[in-house]
Design a protein around this motif. Structure first.
Motif, PDB file in Angstrom:
ATOM      1  N   THR A 106       0.763  -1.224  -0.035  1.00 64.16           N
ATOM      2  CA  THR A 106       0.008   0.055  -0.048  1.00 64.16           C
ATOM      3  C   THR A 106       0.957   1.294   0.045  1.00 64.16           C
ATOM      4  O   THR A 106       0.563   2.290  -0.665  1.00 64.16           O
ATOM      5  CB  THR A 106      -0.988  -0.028   0.921  1.00 64.16           C
ATOM      6  OG1 THR A 106      -1.677  -1.168   1.160  1.00 64.16           O
ATOM      7  CG2 THR A 106      -1.859   1.302   1.386  1.00 64.16           C
ATOM      8  N   TYR A 110       0.366   3.544  -3.171  1.00 69.79           N
ATOM      9  CA  TYR A 110      -0.150   4.748  -3.012  1.00 69.79           C
ATOM     10  C   TYR A 110       0.722   6.004  -2.483  1.00 69.79           C
ATOM     11  O   TYR A 110       0.572   7.133  -3.194  1.00 69.79           O
ATOM     12  CB  TYR A 110      -1.037   4.818  -2.133  1.00 69.79           C
ATOM     13  CG  TYR A 110      -2.326   3.768  -2.349  1.00 69.79           C
ATOM     14  CD1 TYR A 110      -3.426   4.274  -3.412  1.00 69.79           C
ATOM     15  CD2 TYR A 110      -2.723   2.506  -2.093  1.00 69.79           C
ATOM     16  CE1 TYR A 110      -4.401   3.667  -3.895  1.00 69.79           C
ATOM     17  CE2 TYR A 110      -3.739   1.869  -2.285  1.00 69.79           C
ATOM     18  CZ  TYR A 110      -4.811   2.452  -3.313  1.00 69.79           C
ATOM     19  OH  TYR A 110      -5.614   1.802  -3.726  1.00 69.79           O
ATOM     20  N   ASP A 111       1.816   5.752  -2.061  1.00 70.18           N
ATOM     21  CA  ASP A 111       2.652   6.788  -1.743  1.00 70.18           C
ATOM     22  C   ASP A 111       3.860   7.248  -2.526  1.00 70.18           C
ATOM     23  O   ASP A 111       3.994   8.327  -3.114  1.00 70.18           O
ATOM     24  CB  ASP A 111       3.416   6.708  -0.386  1.00 70.18           C
ATOM     25  CG  ASP A 111       1.981   6.788   0.966  1.00 70.18           C
ATOM     26  OD1 ASP A 111       1.035   7.252   0.662  1.00 70.18           O
ATOM     27  OD2 ASP A 111       2.462   6.268   2.085  1.00 70.18           O
ATOM     28  N   LEU A 114       1.985   6.851  -7.067  1.00 69.49           N
ATOM     29  CA  LEU A 114       0.709   7.316  -7.360  1.00 69.49           C
ATOM     30  C   LEU A 114       0.768   8.890  -6.579  1.00 69.49           C
ATOM     31  O   LEU A 114       0.021   9.830  -7.091  1.00 69.49           O
ATOM     32  CB  LEU A 114      -0.600   6.948  -6.932  1.00 69.49           C
ATOM     33  CG  LEU A 114      -0.694   5.515  -7.668  1.00 69.49           C
ATOM     34  CD1 LEU A 114      -2.158   4.744  -7.155  1.00 69.49           C
ATOM     35  CD2 LEU A 114      -1.028   5.768  -9.266  1.00 69.49           C
ATOM     36  N   GLY A 115       1.611   8.856  -5.423  1.00 74.40           N
ATOM     37  CA  GLY A 115       1.804  10.052  -4.603  1.00 74.40           C
ATOM     38  C   GLY A 115       0.396  10.862  -4.019  1.00 74.40           C
ATOM     39  O   GLY A 115       0.122  11.900  -3.925  1.00 74.40           O
ATOM     40  N   ARG A 116      -0.545   9.891  -3.527  1.00 71.05           N
ATOM     41  CA  ARG A 116      -1.692   9.969  -3.097  1.00 71.05           C
ATOM     42  C   ARG A 116      -1.724  10.218  -1.481  1.00 71.05           C
ATOM     43  O   ARG A 116      -2.674   9.980  -1.096  1.00 71.05           O
ATOM     44  CB  ARG A 116      -2.756   9.113  -3.352  1.00 71.05           C
ATOM     45  CG  ARG A 116      -3.129   9.216  -4.839  1.00 71.05           C
ATOM     46  CD  ARG A 116      -4.426   8.148  -5.174  1.00 71.05           C
ATOM     47  NE  ARG A 116      -4.811   8.254  -6.649  1.00 71.05           N
ATOM     48  CZ  ARG A 116      -5.490   7.421  -7.099  1.00 71.05           C
ATOM     49  NH1 ARG A 116      -6.180   6.649  -6.405  1.00 71.05           N
ATOM     50  NH2 ARG A 116      -5.827   7.207  -8.373  1.00 71.05           N
TER      51      ARG A 116
END
Length: 117
Positions: A106, A110-111, A114-116
């Motif tokens: 995850t 995500y980090d 995708l940079g979310r």
């Protein structure tokens, strides 16, 4: 040529089918009377099969299975608790590992990707 054993097996299957049919022909409010055709047909089918070669082979197989089951050595109470503890420990370690892999993936997707975050 049809052997007599095939006829006996077919007759026993027919008896069971007749018993099930009799079950559905008796009204639903007749509890014990309704189950009587099934019980009788199973008993008669077993009696017919008893005198066939497949029936005798099944009885021999059942006797051998009972003899083999009597040879089984069951674990003691202490061994049972020890193995249960090992299973719980393994499940705990595996769940922590799976949580770590899930959290790591995850974080990576995500980090980092995708940079979310």
């Amino acid at each position: 040529m049809v052997s007599i054993d095939k006829i006996k097996v077919a007759a026993s299957l027919l008896l069971v089918a007749l018993g099930v049919t009799g079950f559905y022909l008796v009204p639903a409010d007749q509890g014990i009377v309704r189950s009587l055709p099934v019980v009788l047909s199973l008993a008669l089918a077993g009696f017919v099969l008893w005198f066939s070669n497949p029936g005798r082979a099944f009885v021999d197989y059942a006797r051998d299975s009972i003899k083999e089951a009597q040879k089984v050595v069951f674990p003691t109470r202490k061994e049972t608790w020890q193995m249960t503890g090992v299973v719980f420990l393994f499940v705990g370690v595996l769940s922590l590992f799976m949580w770590g892999v899930d959290s790591g993936l995850t974080w990576v997707f995500y980090d980092l990707i995708l940079g979310r975050g």
